[in-house]
Enzyme design. Sequence first.
Site, PDB file in Angstrom:
ATOM      1  CE  LYS A 290       6.784 -16.553 -23.713  1.00  0.00           C
ATOM      2  NZ  LYS A 290       7.014 -15.231 -24.134  1.00  0.00           N
TER       3      LYS A 290
ATOM      4  CD  GLU B 212      11.030 -13.773 -19.645  1.00  0.00           C
ATOM      5  OE1 GLU B 212      10.899 -14.857 -20.237  1.00  0.00           O
ATOM      6  OE2 GLU B 212      10.835 -12.672 -20.211  1.00  0.00           O
TER       7      GLU B 212
HETATM    8  N1  LIG Z   1      12.746 -11.956 -28.873  1.00  0.00           N
HETATM    9  C1  LIG Z   1      12.289 -12.860 -28.020  1.00  0.00           C
HETATM   10  O1  LIG Z   1      13.035 -13.388 -27.175  1.00  0.00           O
HETATM   11  C2  LIG Z   1      10.864 -13.322 -28.047  1.00  0.00           C
HETATM   12  C3  LIG Z   1       9.899 -12.709 -28.824  1.00  0.00           C
HETATM   13  N2  LIG Z   1       8.607 -13.177 -28.808  1.00  0.00           N
HETATM   14  C4  LIG Z   1       7.559 -12.558 -29.611  1.00  0.00           C
HETATM   15  O2  LIG Z   1       7.734 -12.987 -30.974  1.00  0.00           O
HETATM   16  C5  LIG Z   1       7.307 -11.951 -31.858  1.00  0.00           C
HETATM   17  C6  LIG Z   1       8.474 -11.573 -32.765  1.00  0.00           C
HETATM   18  O3  LIG Z   1       9.561 -11.176 -31.934  1.00  0.00           O
HETATM   19  P1  LIG Z   1      11.028 -10.900 -32.514  1.00  0.00           P
HETATM   20  O4  LIG Z   1      11.336 -11.854 -33.594  1.00  0.00           O
HETATM   21  O5  LIG Z   1      11.897 -10.813 -31.323  1.00  0.00           O
HETATM   22  O6  LIG Z   1      10.810  -9.446 -33.125  1.00  0.00           O
HETATM   23  P2  LIG Z   1      11.702  -8.731 -34.243  1.00  0.00           P
HETATM   24  O7  LIG Z   1      11.458  -7.275 -34.056  1.00  0.00           O
HETATM   25  O8  LIG Z   1      13.090  -9.238 -34.222  1.00  0.00           O
HETATM   26  O9  LIG Z   1      11.041  -9.213 -35.618  1.00  0.00           O
HETATM   27  C7  LIG Z   1       9.731  -8.858 -35.996  1.00  0.00           C
HETATM   28  C8  LIG Z   1       9.683  -8.989 -37.510  1.00  0.00           C
HETATM   29  O10 LIG Z   1       8.319  -8.824 -37.918  1.00  0.00           O
HETATM   30  C9  LIG Z   1       8.323  -8.017 -39.104  1.00  0.00           C
HETATM   31  N3  LIG Z   1       7.005  -7.427 -39.219  1.00  0.00           N
HETATM   32  C10 LIG Z   1       6.452  -6.477 -38.435  1.00  0.00           C
HETATM   33  N4  LIG Z   1       5.186  -6.228 -38.857  1.00  0.00           N
HETATM   34  C11 LIG Z   1       4.970  -7.043 -39.919  1.00  0.00           C
HETATM   35  C12 LIG Z   1       3.853  -7.250 -40.779  1.00  0.00           C
HETATM   36  N5  LIG Z   1       2.712  -6.573 -40.624  1.00  0.00           N
HETATM   37  N6  LIG Z   1       3.987  -8.146 -41.778  1.00  0.00           N
HETATM   38  C13 LIG Z   1       5.147  -8.836 -41.941  1.00  0.00           C
HETATM   39  N7  LIG Z   1       6.229  -8.689 -41.174  1.00  0.00           N
HETATM   40  C14 LIG Z   1       6.121  -7.803 -40.157  1.00  0.00           C
HETATM   41  C15 LIG Z   1       9.452  -7.023 -38.884  1.00  0.00           C
HETATM   42  O11 LIG Z   1       9.890  -6.468 -40.106  1.00  0.00           O
HETATM   43  C16 LIG Z   1      10.510  -7.902 -38.223  1.00  0.00           C
HETATM   44  O12 LIG Z   1      11.360  -8.528 -39.166  1.00  0.00           O
HETATM   45  C17 LIG Z   1       6.817 -10.806 -30.961  1.00  0.00           C
HETATM   46  O13 LIG Z   1       5.441 -10.942 -30.744  1.00  0.00           O
HETATM   47  C18 LIG Z   1       7.592 -11.040 -29.672  1.00  0.00           C
HETATM   48  O14 LIG Z   1       6.955 -10.463 -28.542  1.00  0.00           O
HETATM   49  C19 LIG Z   1       8.261 -14.269 -28.087  1.00  0.00           C
HETATM   50  C20 LIG Z   1       9.174 -14.907 -27.321  1.00  0.00           C
HETATM   51  C21 LIG Z   1      10.534 -14.489 -27.217  1.00  0.00           C
HETATM   52  O1  LIG Z   2       8.557 -13.212 -24.293  1.00  0.00           O
HETATM   53  C1  LIG Z   2       9.743 -12.978 -24.215  1.00  0.00           C
HETATM   54  C2  LIG Z   2      10.661 -13.869 -23.478  1.00  0.00           C
HETATM   55  O2  LIG Z   2       9.993 -14.904 -22.855  1.00  0.00           O
HETATM   56  C3  LIG Z   2      10.249 -11.751 -24.867  1.00  0.00           C
HETATM   57  O3  LIG Z   2      11.640 -11.677 -24.863  1.00  0.00           O
HETATM   58  C4  LIG Z   2       9.599 -10.543 -24.241  1.00  0.00           C
HETATM   59  O4  LIG Z   2       9.957  -9.410 -24.979  1.00  0.00           O
HETATM   60  C5  LIG Z   2      10.004 -10.416 -22.770  1.00  0.00           C
HETATM   61  O5  LIG Z   2       9.238  -9.440 -22.127  1.00  0.00           O
HETATM   62  P1  LIG Z   2       9.769  -7.945 -21.908  1.00  0.00           P
HETATM   63  O6  LIG Z   2      10.107  -7.400 -23.284  1.00  0.00           O
HETATM   64  O7  LIG Z   2       8.628  -7.238 -21.262  1.00  0.00           O
HETATM   65  O8  LIG Z   2      10.987  -8.018 -21.014  1.00  0.00           O
END
Ligand SMILES: NC(=O)C1=CN([C@@H]2O[C@H](COP(=O)(O)OP(=O)(O)OC[C@H]3O[C@@H](n4cnc5c(N)ncnc54)[C@H](O)[C@@H]3O)[C@@H](O)[C@H]2O)C=CC1
Ligand SMILES: O=C(CO)[C@H](O)[C@H](O)COP(=O)(O)O
Length: 306
Positions: free
Chosen positions: A169, A176
Amino acid sequence: MQLGVVGLGRMGQIVVDRLVTAGHDIVAFDLDAEAVATAADIGATPADSLDTLLDTLGETKRLWLMIPAGEAVDATLTQLEPSLTETDIIVDGGNSHFEASIRRAETSDATYLDCGTSGGPAGAELGFSLMIGGQQWAYDELIPVFDAIATGPDGHDRMGPVGSGHYVKMVHNGVEYALMQTYGEGFELLANGRYDLDLAAVARTWNNGAVIRSWLLELCEEAFRAEGVDLGNVADYIAGGSTGTWTVQEALEQEVPVPLIYQALAERFGSRATGATGDPDGRFSRRVANRLRYGFGRHDVARRDE
Ligand SMILES: NC(=O)C1=CN([C@@H]2O[C@H](COP(=O)(O)OP(=O)(O)OC[C@H]3O[C@@H](n4cnc5c(N)ncnc54)[C@H](O)[C@@H]3O)[C@@H](O)[C@H]2O)C=CC1
Ligand SMILES: O=C(CO)[C@H](O)[C@H](O)COP(=O)(O)O
């Protein structure tokens, strides 16, 4: 299957929704009570603390973490660990560093799967692409869960031992970064070139049969339609996490040349020198990349003050 989901943000809600829809029994926790209520509306059993989540899960525990990489993962594991044994499985679906995943797997009493997740909020309908590392038996056991969260059976695979999921990833994210940068550069040249072009029409035409068609290019078209072909007040500032940096660090360590990925990362660093509001005459390529991060990940768009 019964599964506890921790972290109910943009990605975690989709994990819950797809699992509930597929008939799995989901217990959901987030630090944010509103997020827990949303998951309950979808059909999950709400938990108001990690302890409640653990109490609600049966004897054998399967857990999916979808929280920010770093401290939040360690803090959650510290709380979960005393209640877990090696027959329990934890999946970390976030963007953790692969070495952190190896360390966690080595120190955890539970069996640890590191799962790189790609697809962003669009995965709600399409499903995600899942890159999984860890023990084969644990991967096999969770195949019904992966089938539901991914696009289907072809949307997930075991990459290798623990660490390999997040490693793949990490490299995916480096790619990306570079793709966003190269689309941005092409559109920058077209925007400043010899012809008065409708960039949305260019993107649409390229996406229909051209060699360079892709989802990121579809998101370019969406960006031009939503913001205007000059991208309106979208700033030349590219935020982002650490995954691209990790890719370049790993490439240096392995002595593998990755000049395009490095250049895309350097463009991000350079864009930040001007501050979050950006330069009104700033680079169009950076503005494209900034807006694309919203397109695929719903990350905030930095906008110029007007
Ligand atoms: N947004 C995206 O396109 C992508 C995100 N990711 C990864 O997935 C993970 C989540 O990303 P998102 O959903 O976008 O983030 P987000 O910020 O939308 O959601 C994160 C959630 O985790 C909760 N949280 C934080 N610390 C916590 C804890 N200790 N216990 C319980 N809940 C907790 C927050 O309250 C929030 O609701 C991250 O590691 C991110 O890098 C991976 C691929 C794509
Ligand atoms: O993993 C992802 C998409 O594949 C997340 O959207 C990630 O946050 C992308 O990287 P950056 O925030 O550095 O642009």
